[in-house]
Design a protein around this motif. Structure first.
Motif, PDB file in Angstrom:
ATOM      1  N   CYS A 189      -5.209 -15.891  -5.967  1.00  0.00           N
ATOM      2  CA  CYS A 189      -6.666 -14.909  -6.200  1.00  0.00           C
ATOM      3  C   CYS A 189      -7.606 -16.649  -5.015  1.00  0.00           C
ATOM      4  N   PHE A 190      -8.206 -15.232  -4.203  1.00  0.00           N
ATOM      5  CA  PHE A 190      -8.870 -16.497  -3.639  1.00  0.00           C
ATOM      6  C   PHE A 190     -10.817 -15.456  -3.102  1.00  0.00           C
ATOM      7  N   GLY A 191     -11.893 -15.947  -3.110  1.00  0.00           N
ATOM      8  CA  GLY A 191     -12.656 -14.924  -2.241  1.00  0.00           C
ATOM      9  C   GLY A 191     -12.506 -14.733  -0.798  1.00  0.00           C
ATOM     10  N   TYR A 192     -13.597 -14.052  -0.384  1.00  0.00           N
ATOM     11  CA  TYR A 192     -12.931 -13.790   1.395  1.00  0.00           C
ATOM     12  C   TYR A 192     -12.612 -14.718   1.953  1.00  0.00           C
ATOM     13  N   VAL A 193     -11.654 -15.252   2.864  1.00  0.00           N
ATOM     14  CA  VAL A 193     -11.626 -15.746   3.920  1.00  0.00           C
ATOM     15  C   VAL A 193     -10.958 -14.926   5.022  1.00  0.00           C
ATOM     16  N   PRO A 194     -11.511 -15.353   6.175  1.00  0.00           N
ATOM     17  CA  PRO A 194     -11.009 -14.986   7.626  1.00  0.00           C
ATOM     18  C   PRO A 194      -9.667 -14.465   8.010  1.00  0.00           C
ATOM     19  N   PHE A 195      -9.878 -12.532   8.196  1.00  0.00           N
ATOM     20  CA  PHE A 195      -8.581 -12.833   7.552  1.00  0.00           C
ATOM     21  C   PHE A 195      -7.433 -12.806   9.689  1.00  0.00           C
ATOM     22  N   SER A 196      -8.079 -12.949  10.430  1.00  0.00           N
ATOM     23  CA  SER A 196      -7.380 -13.167  12.056  1.00  0.00           C
ATOM     24  C   SER A 196      -6.579 -14.631  11.353  1.00  0.00           C
ATOM     25  N   ARG A 197      -7.091 -15.424  10.035  1.00  0.00           N
ATOM     26  CA  ARG A 197      -5.724 -16.827   9.819  1.00  0.00           C
ATOM     27  C   ARG A 197      -5.318 -16.634   9.148  1.00  0.00           C
ATOM     28  N   LEU A 198      -5.391 -15.222   8.537  1.00  0.00           N
ATOM     29  CA  LEU A 198      -4.692 -15.352   7.456  1.00  0.00           C
ATOM     30  C   LEU A 198      -3.551 -14.187   7.295  1.00  0.00           C
ATOM     31  N   LEU A 199      -3.820 -13.509   7.877  1.00  0.00           N
ATOM     32  CA  LEU A 199      -3.038 -12.326   8.011  1.00  0.00           C
ATOM     33  C   LEU A 199      -1.684 -12.171   8.979  1.00  0.00           C
ATOM     34  N   PRO A 200      -1.937 -12.799  10.025  1.00  0.00           N
ATOM     35  CA  PRO A 200      -0.725 -13.091  10.447  1.00  0.00           C
ATOM     36  C   PRO A 200       0.044 -14.558   9.816  1.00  0.00           C
ATOM     37  N   ARG A 201       0.211 -14.418   8.897  1.00  0.00           N
ATOM     38  CA  ARG A 201       1.221 -15.546   8.126  1.00  0.00           C
ATOM     39  C   ARG A 201       0.914 -14.706   6.710  1.00  0.00           C
ATOM     40  N   ALA A 202       0.530 -13.779   6.981  1.00  0.00           N
ATOM     41  CA  ALA A 202       1.010 -12.838   6.042  1.00  0.00           C
ATOM     42  C   ALA A 202       2.714 -11.511   5.848  1.00  0.00           C
ATOM     43  N   ALA A 203       2.832 -11.255   5.490  1.00  0.00           N
ATOM     44  CA  ALA A 203       4.079 -10.077   5.294  1.00  0.00           C
ATOM     45  C   ALA A 203       4.161  -8.862   5.439  1.00  0.00           C
ATOM     46  N   ALA A 204       2.942  -8.431   4.682  1.00  0.00           N
ATOM     47  CA  ALA A 204       2.470  -7.133   4.300  1.00  0.00           C
ATOM     48  C   ALA A 204       0.345  -7.412   4.461  1.00  0.00           C
ATOM     49  N   PHE A 205       0.130  -6.709   4.328  1.00  0.00           N
ATOM     50  CA  PHE A 205      -1.393  -6.373   3.646  1.00  0.00           C
ATOM     51  C   PHE A 205      -1.702  -4.946   3.175  1.00  0.00           C
ATOM     52  N   VAL A 206      -2.355  -4.866   2.198  1.00  0.00           N
ATOM     53  CA  VAL A 206      -2.272  -3.749   1.153  1.00  0.00           C
ATOM     54  C   VAL A 206      -4.131  -3.598   0.917  1.00  0.00           C
ATOM     55  N   HIS A 207      -4.814  -2.675   1.831  1.00  0.00           N
ATOM     56  CA  HIS A 207      -6.469  -2.128   1.491  1.00  0.00           C
ATOM     57  C   HIS A 207      -7.173  -1.326   1.651  1.00  0.00           C
ATOM     58  N   HIS A 208      -8.173  -1.098   1.991  1.00  0.00           N
ATOM     59  CA  HIS A 208      -8.154   0.095   1.565  1.00  0.00           C
ATOM     60  C   HIS A 208      -9.674   1.021   2.537  1.00  0.00           C
ATOM     61  N   GLY A 209      -8.607   0.698   4.107  1.00  0.00           N
ATOM     62  CA  GLY A 209      -8.655   1.059   5.344  1.00  0.00           C
ATOM     63  C   GLY A 209     -10.292   0.603   5.889  1.00  0.00           C
ATOM     64  N   GLY A 210     -10.720   0.254   5.405  1.00  0.00           N
ATOM     65  CA  GLY A 210     -12.217   0.080   5.957  1.00  0.00           C
ATOM     66  C   GLY A 210     -11.824  -0.399   7.530  1.00  0.00           C
ATOM     67  N   ILE A 211     -12.411  -0.302   8.462  1.00  0.00           N
ATOM     68  CA  ILE A 211     -12.410  -0.196  10.131  1.00  0.00           C
ATOM     69  C   ILE A 211     -11.951  -1.554  11.008  1.00  0.00           C
ATOM     70  N   GLY A 212     -12.933  -2.482  10.431  1.00  0.00           N
ATOM     71  CA  GLY A 212     -13.088  -3.564   9.959  1.00  0.00           C
ATOM     72  C   GLY A 212     -11.226  -4.262   9.790  1.00  0.00           C
ATOM     73  N   THR A 213     -11.457  -3.845   8.969  1.00  0.00           N
ATOM     74  CA  THR A 213     -10.045  -4.659   7.659  1.00  0.00           C
ATOM     75  C   THR A 213      -8.569  -3.699   8.667  1.00  0.00           C
ATOM     76  N   THR A 214      -8.812  -3.089   9.199  1.00  0.00           N
ATOM     77  CA  THR A 214      -7.622  -2.068   9.609  1.00  0.00           C
ATOM     78  C   THR A 214      -7.427  -2.641  10.954  1.00  0.00           C
ATOM     79  N   ALA A 215      -8.709  -2.984  11.900  1.00  0.00           N
ATOM     80  CA  ALA A 215      -8.266  -3.505  13.225  1.00  0.00           C
ATOM     81  C   ALA A 215      -7.957  -4.773  13.227  1.00  0.00           C
ATOM     82  N   GLN A 216      -8.170  -5.409  11.616  1.00  0.00           N
ATOM     83  CA  GLN A 216      -7.701  -7.197  11.523  1.00  0.00           C
ATOM     84  C   GLN A 216      -6.537  -6.737  11.342  1.00  0.00           C
ATOM     85  N   ALA A 217      -6.143  -5.873  10.521  1.00  0.00           N
ATOM     86  CA  ALA A 217      -4.050  -5.701  10.641  1.00  0.00           C
ATOM     87  C   ALA A 217      -3.761  -4.975  11.269  1.00  0.00           C
ATOM     88  N   LEU A 218      -3.726  -4.443  12.084  1.00  0.00           N
ATOM     89  CA  LEU A 218      -3.162  -4.387  13.670  1.00  0.00           C
ATOM     90  C   LEU A 218      -3.235  -5.094  14.404  1.00  0.00           C
TER      91      LEU A 218
END
Length: 286
Positions: free
Chosen positions: A170-199
Protein backbone atom coordinates in the motif's frame (compact mmCIF):
# COMPACT_ATOMS: atom_id res chain seq x y z
CA UNK A 1 -21.12 14.19 -18.79
CA UNK A 2 -22.22 17.84 -18.53
CA UNK A 3 -22.95 18.12 -22.25
CA UNK A 4 -26.61 17.34 -22.68
CA UNK A 5 -27.79 15.47 -25.72
CA UNK A 6 -31.16 14.06 -26.64
CA UNK A 7 -29.50 12.06 -29.42
CA UNK A 8 -26.66 10.52 -27.41
CA UNK A 9 -27.29 11.20 -23.70
CA UNK A 10 -24.41 10.85 -21.25
CA UNK A 11 -24.59 8.00 -18.77
CA UNK A 12 -25.45 9.66 -15.47
CA UNK A 13 -25.92 8.07 -12.01
CA UNK A 14 -29.54 7.09 -11.51
CA UNK A 15 -30.44 8.01 -15.10
CA UNK A 16 -28.91 5.15 -17.07
CA UNK A 17 -32.31 4.28 -18.55
CA UNK A 18 -32.39 7.64 -20.34
CA UNK A 19 -30.00 6.29 -22.97
CA UNK A 20 -32.77 3.99 -24.16
CA UNK A 21 -35.45 6.70 -24.35
CA UNK A 22 -36.54 8.37 -27.59
CA UNK A 23 -35.28 11.96 -27.96
CA UNK A 24 -38.65 13.52 -27.07
CA UNK A 25 -38.71 11.66 -23.75
CA UNK A 26 -35.07 12.53 -22.99
CA UNK A 27 -36.00 16.16 -23.54
CA UNK A 28 -38.83 15.76 -21.02
CA UNK A 29 -36.44 14.33 -18.42
CA UNK A 30 -34.10 17.29 -18.90
CA UNK A 31 -37.00 19.73 -18.47
CA UNK A 32 -37.93 18.04 -15.20
CA UNK A 33 -34.32 18.30 -13.98
CA UNK A 34 -34.26 21.96 -15.01
CA UNK A 35 -37.31 22.71 -12.87
CA UNK A 36 -35.71 21.09 -9.83
CA UNK A 37 -32.39 22.88 -10.31
CA UNK A 38 -34.04 26.23 -10.94
CA UNK A 39 -36.09 25.81 -7.75
CA UNK A 40 -32.97 25.10 -5.69
CA UNK A 41 -30.43 27.47 -7.25
CA UNK A 42 -32.53 30.10 -9.01
CA UNK A 43 -33.60 32.27 -6.06
CA UNK A 44 -30.12 32.87 -4.69
CA UNK A 45 -28.52 33.19 -8.12
CA UNK A 46 -31.10 35.68 -9.35
CA UNK A 47 -30.97 37.62 -6.08
CA UNK A 48 -27.26 38.11 -6.67
CA UNK A 49 -27.81 39.00 -10.33
CA UNK A 50 -30.36 41.63 -9.28
CA UNK A 51 -27.69 43.30 -7.13
CA UNK A 52 -25.65 43.64 -10.34
CA UNK A 53 -28.62 44.95 -12.34
CA UNK A 54 -28.72 41.77 -14.39
CA UNK A 55 -31.89 40.13 -15.60
CA UNK A 56 -33.02 36.86 -13.95
CA UNK A 57 -32.10 33.58 -15.63
CA UNK A 58 -34.01 30.35 -15.96
CA UNK A 59 -33.16 26.81 -17.10
CA UNK A 60 -29.76 27.30 -15.49
CA UNK A 61 -28.20 24.04 -16.64
CA UNK A 62 -29.78 24.03 -20.08
CA UNK A 63 -29.44 27.65 -21.12
CA UNK A 64 -27.20 29.60 -18.77
CA UNK A 65 -24.13 27.89 -17.36
CA UNK A 66 -22.26 27.27 -20.64
CA UNK A 67 -20.22 30.17 -21.98
CA UNK A 68 -21.82 31.66 -25.12
CA UNK A 69 -18.34 32.41 -26.50
CA UNK A 70 -16.30 29.26 -26.10
CA UNK A 71 -16.58 25.87 -24.37
CA UNK A 72 -13.43 23.77 -24.30
CA UNK A 73 -13.67 20.06 -23.65
CA UNK A 74 -10.41 18.72 -22.21
CA UNK A 75 -10.83 15.34 -23.85
CA UNK A 76 -10.30 14.12 -27.44
CA UNK A 77 -12.99 13.42 -30.00
CA UNK A 78 -12.10 9.73 -30.11
CA UNK A 79 -13.08 9.51 -26.44
CA UNK A 80 -16.39 11.39 -26.77
CA UNK A 81 -17.41 12.60 -30.20
CA UNK A 82 -19.60 15.73 -30.16
CA UNK A 83 -23.29 14.99 -30.49
CA UNK A 84 -25.20 17.00 -33.12
CA UNK A 85 -27.15 18.82 -30.39
CA UNK A 86 -24.16 19.87 -28.29
CA UNK A 87 -23.63 23.65 -28.07
CA UNK A 88 -22.03 24.78 -31.35
CA UNK A 89 -19.31 26.72 -29.53
CA UNK A 90 -17.76 23.50 -28.12
CA UNK A 91 -14.19 22.72 -29.13
CA UNK A 92 -12.31 19.61 -28.03
CA UNK A 93 -8.57 19.51 -27.41
CA UNK A 94 -7.44 16.51 -25.36
CA UNK A 95 -6.56 15.15 -21.93
CA UNK A 96 -4.21 17.41 -19.91
CA UNK A 97 -2.57 14.38 -18.19
CA UNK A 98 -0.87 16.46 -15.49
CA UNK A 99 -0.16 14.32 -12.44
CA UNK A 100 2.80 16.09 -10.83
CA UNK A 101 5.28 13.50 -12.11
CA UNK A 102 8.09 16.04 -12.25
CA UNK A 103 7.65 17.06 -8.62
CA UNK A 104 5.78 14.11 -7.07
CA UNK A 105 7.32 11.83 -4.49
CA UNK A 106 8.50 8.41 -5.70
CA UNK A 107 8.96 6.08 -2.71
CA UNK A 108 12.11 3.99 -2.68
CA UNK A 109 10.21 0.97 -1.36
CA UNK A 110 7.77 1.27 -4.27
CA UNK A 111 10.63 1.05 -6.75
CA UNK A 112 12.04 -1.93 -4.87
CA UNK A 113 8.67 -3.66 -5.00
CA UNK A 114 8.25 -3.03 -8.73
CA UNK A 115 11.61 -4.52 -9.67
CA UNK A 116 11.25 -7.49 -7.34
CA UNK A 117 8.67 -9.35 -9.43
CA UNK A 118 6.20 -9.31 -12.34
CA UNK A 119 4.04 -6.24 -13.03
CA UNK A 120 1.39 -5.79 -10.32
CA UNK A 121 -2.26 -4.87 -10.58
CA UNK A 122 -2.89 -1.35 -9.27
CA UNK A 123 -6.04 -0.59 -7.25
CA UNK A 124 -7.47 2.78 -6.22
CA UNK A 125 -11.00 4.00 -5.44
CA UNK A 126 -9.92 7.62 -6.00
CA UNK A 127 -7.96 10.17 -4.03
CA UNK A 128 -11.06 11.50 -2.23
CA UNK A 129 -12.53 8.13 -1.24
CA UNK A 130 -12.17 7.73 2.51
CA UNK A 131 -14.63 4.82 2.74
CA UNK A 132 -12.79 2.29 0.62
CA UNK A 133 -12.41 -0.50 3.20
CA UNK A 134 -14.59 -2.98 1.31
CA UNK A 135 -12.93 -2.13 -2.01
CA UNK A 136 -9.45 -2.80 -0.64
CA UNK A 137 -10.46 -5.93 1.25
CA UNK A 138 -11.94 -7.48 -1.89
CA UNK A 139 -8.98 -6.31 -3.97
CA UNK A 140 -6.54 -8.08 -1.68
CA UNK A 141 -8.64 -11.23 -1.85
CA UNK A 142 -8.71 -11.01 -5.65
CA UNK A 143 -4.90 -10.85 -5.71
CA UNK A 144 -4.75 -13.92 -3.49
CA UNK A 145 -7.14 -15.81 -5.78
CA UNK A 146 -5.07 -14.90 -8.84
CA UNK A 147 -1.71 -15.41 -7.15
CA UNK A 148 -0.62 -12.02 -8.46
CA UNK A 149 1.04 -8.94 -6.99
CA UNK A 150 -0.96 -5.83 -6.13
CA UNK A 151 -0.47 -2.18 -5.27
CA UNK A 152 -3.11 -0.32 -3.26
CA UNK A 153 -3.18 3.46 -3.58
CA UNK A 154 -4.99 5.62 -1.04
CA UNK A 155 -4.60 8.74 1.08
CA UNK A 156 -6.58 6.98 3.80
CA UNK A 157 -4.44 4.06 5.07
CA UNK A 158 -7.01 3.25 7.76
CA UNK A 159 -9.25 1.86 5.01
CA UNK A 160 -6.64 -0.77 4.06
CA UNK A 161 -6.54 -4.17 5.82
CA UNK A 162 -4.15 -4.06 8.74
CA UNK A 163 -2.23 -7.13 7.61
CA UNK A 164 -1.38 -7.39 3.93
CA UNK A 165 0.12 -10.46 2.28
CA UNK A 166 3.69 -10.19 1.03
CA UNK A 167 2.53 -9.85 -2.58
CA UNK A 168 0.44 -6.70 -1.88
CA UNK A 169 1.72 -3.28 -0.84
CA UNK A 170 0.00 0.00 0.00
CA UNK A 171 1.20 3.50 -0.89
CA UNK A 172 -0.15 7.02 -0.84
CA UNK A 173 -0.55 9.00 -4.01
CA UNK A 174 2.16 8.47 -6.64
CA UNK A 175 2.27 9.80 -10.21
CA UNK A 176 0.22 7.52 -12.45
CA UNK A 177 2.31 8.37 -15.50
CA UNK A 178 5.30 6.70 -13.84
CA UNK A 179 3.50 3.79 -12.20
CA UNK A 180 0.86 2.59 -14.66
CA UNK A 181 3.18 1.75 -17.59
CA UNK A 182 4.78 -0.79 -15.23
CA UNK A 183 1.48 -2.36 -14.15
CA UNK A 184 -0.41 -5.36 -15.52
CA UNK A 185 -3.87 -3.79 -15.11
CA UNK A 186 -5.57 -0.93 -13.32
CA UNK A 187 -8.68 -1.05 -11.15
CA UNK A 188 -10.13 2.40 -10.45
CA UNK A 189 -13.25 4.53 -9.94
CA UNK A 190 -13.45 6.12 -13.37
CA UNK A 191 -12.51 9.70 -12.57
CA UNK A 192 -11.65 11.48 -15.79
CA UNK A 193 -8.02 12.21 -14.88
CA UNK A 194 -7.44 8.65 -13.71
CA UNK A 195 -9.14 7.21 -16.80
CA UNK A 196 -7.01 9.39 -19.06
CA UNK A 197 -3.79 8.28 -17.36
CA UNK A 198 -4.80 4.64 -17.79
CA UNK A 199 -5.51 5.18 -21.49
CA UNK A 200 -2.16 6.93 -21.92
CA UNK A 201 -0.37 4.07 -20.16
CA UNK A 202 -1.86 1.52 -22.54
CA UNK A 203 -3.02 -0.96 -19.90
CA UNK A 204 -6.36 -2.77 -19.44
CA UNK A 205 -8.78 -1.32 -16.91
CA UNK A 206 -11.49 -2.54 -14.56
CA UNK A 207 -13.66 0.45 -13.70
CA UNK A 208 -15.83 0.62 -10.57
CA UNK A 209 -17.81 3.87 -11.08
CA UNK A 210 -19.26 5.48 -7.98
CA UNK A 211 -20.83 8.85 -8.85
CA UNK A 212 -20.74 12.06 -10.90
CA UNK A 213 -19.16 11.61 -14.34
CA UNK A 214 -17.62 8.24 -13.49
CA UNK A 215 -20.33 5.99 -15.04
CA UNK A 216 -20.09 7.91 -18.31
CA UNK A 217 -16.28 7.72 -18.35
CA UNK A 218 -16.44 4.00 -17.59
CA UNK A 219 -18.91 3.43 -20.40
CA UNK A 220 -16.67 5.22 -22.89
CA UNK A 221 -13.58 3.26 -21.82
CA UNK A 222 -15.57 0.05 -22.25
CA UNK A 223 -16.73 1.16 -25.71
CA UNK A 224 -13.08 1.70 -26.66
CA UNK A 225 -12.45 -1.98 -25.93
CA UNK A 226 -9.91 -1.41 -23.14
CA UNK A 227 -12.03 -1.83 -20.01
CA UNK A 228 -14.57 -3.89 -18.14
CA UNK A 229 -17.07 -2.20 -15.83
CA UNK A 230 -18.46 -3.53 -12.56
CA UNK A 231 -20.80 -1.72 -10.17
CA UNK A 232 -19.59 -1.18 -6.58
CA UNK A 233 -22.29 -3.48 -5.17
CA UNK A 234 -20.91 -6.38 -7.20
CA UNK A 235 -17.27 -5.70 -6.43
CA UNK A 236 -16.43 -9.00 -4.74
CA UNK A 237 -13.24 -10.99 -5.16
CA UNK A 238 -15.01 -13.98 -6.72
CA UNK A 239 -16.32 -11.74 -9.51
CA UNK A 240 -13.31 -9.46 -9.74
CA UNK A 241 -10.62 -12.14 -10.09
CA UNK A 242 -12.00 -13.68 -13.35
CA UNK A 243 -12.45 -10.22 -14.86
CA UNK A 244 -8.87 -9.28 -14.06
CA UNK A 245 -7.57 -12.56 -15.42
CA UNK A 246 -9.42 -11.94 -18.69
CA UNK A 247 -8.12 -8.37 -18.90
CA UNK A 248 -4.54 -9.46 -18.38
CA UNK A 249 -4.56 -12.52 -20.64
CA UNK A 250 -6.81 -11.38 -23.50
CA UNK A 251 -4.50 -10.36 -26.38
CA UNK A 252 -7.23 -8.35 -28.11
CA UNK A 253 -7.75 -6.12 -25.07
CA UNK A 254 -4.02 -5.66 -24.56
CA UNK A 255 -3.46 -4.79 -28.22
CA UNK A 256 -6.39 -2.38 -28.22
CA UNK A 257 -4.95 -0.70 -25.11
CA UNK A 258 -1.64 -0.20 -26.91
CA UNK A 259 -3.43 1.22 -29.95
CA UNK A 260 -5.17 3.80 -27.79
CA UNK A 261 -1.86 4.64 -26.12
CA UNK A 262 -0.37 5.62 -29.48
CA UNK A 263 -3.02 8.30 -29.91
CA UNK A 264 -1.33 10.30 -27.17
CA UNK A 265 2.04 10.48 -28.91
CA UNK A 266 1.24 13.41 -31.19
CA UNK A 267 -1.27 15.28 -29.03
CA UNK A 268 -0.36 18.79 -27.86
CA UNK A 269 -3.38 19.45 -25.70
CA UNK A 270 -2.18 22.46 -23.75
CA UNK A 271 -0.88 24.34 -26.80
CA UNK A 272 -4.19 23.88 -28.61
CA UNK A 273 -6.18 24.82 -25.52
CA UNK A 274 -4.18 28.02 -25.09
CA UNK A 275 -4.57 28.84 -28.78
CA UNK A 276 -8.36 28.51 -28.54
CA UNK A 277 -8.49 30.75 -25.47
CA UNK A 278 -6.26 33.42 -26.96
CA UNK A 279 -7.95 33.41 -30.36
CA UNK A 280 -11.48 33.58 -28.96
CA UNK A 281 -13.48 36.03 -31.02
CA UNK A 282 -16.78 36.26 -32.82
CA UNK A 283 -15.15 35.61 -36.19
CA UNK A 284 -13.51 32.47 -34.83
CA UNK A 285 -16.93 31.03 -33.98
CA UNK A 286 -18.30 31.38 -37.50
Amino acid sequence: AVFRSCVNPPLLPGLSMVRHFPPWLVRGVYRYVDRMVDRELGPELNRFRAELDLAPVHRIIDQWWHSPQRIIGLFPEWFAAPAPDWPPQVRLTGFPLYDGASVGHWPLDLEEFLVAGPPPIVFTPGSAMSQGASFFKESVKACELLGCRGILLTKFPASVPAHLPANVRCFGYVPFSRLLPRAAAFVHHGGIGTTAQALAAGIPQLVVPLAHDQPDNASRAKDLGVAFVICPERYRSQRVAPLLQELIQNPVIRERSREIQLRFKTADTMAETCRLIESNSESDLS
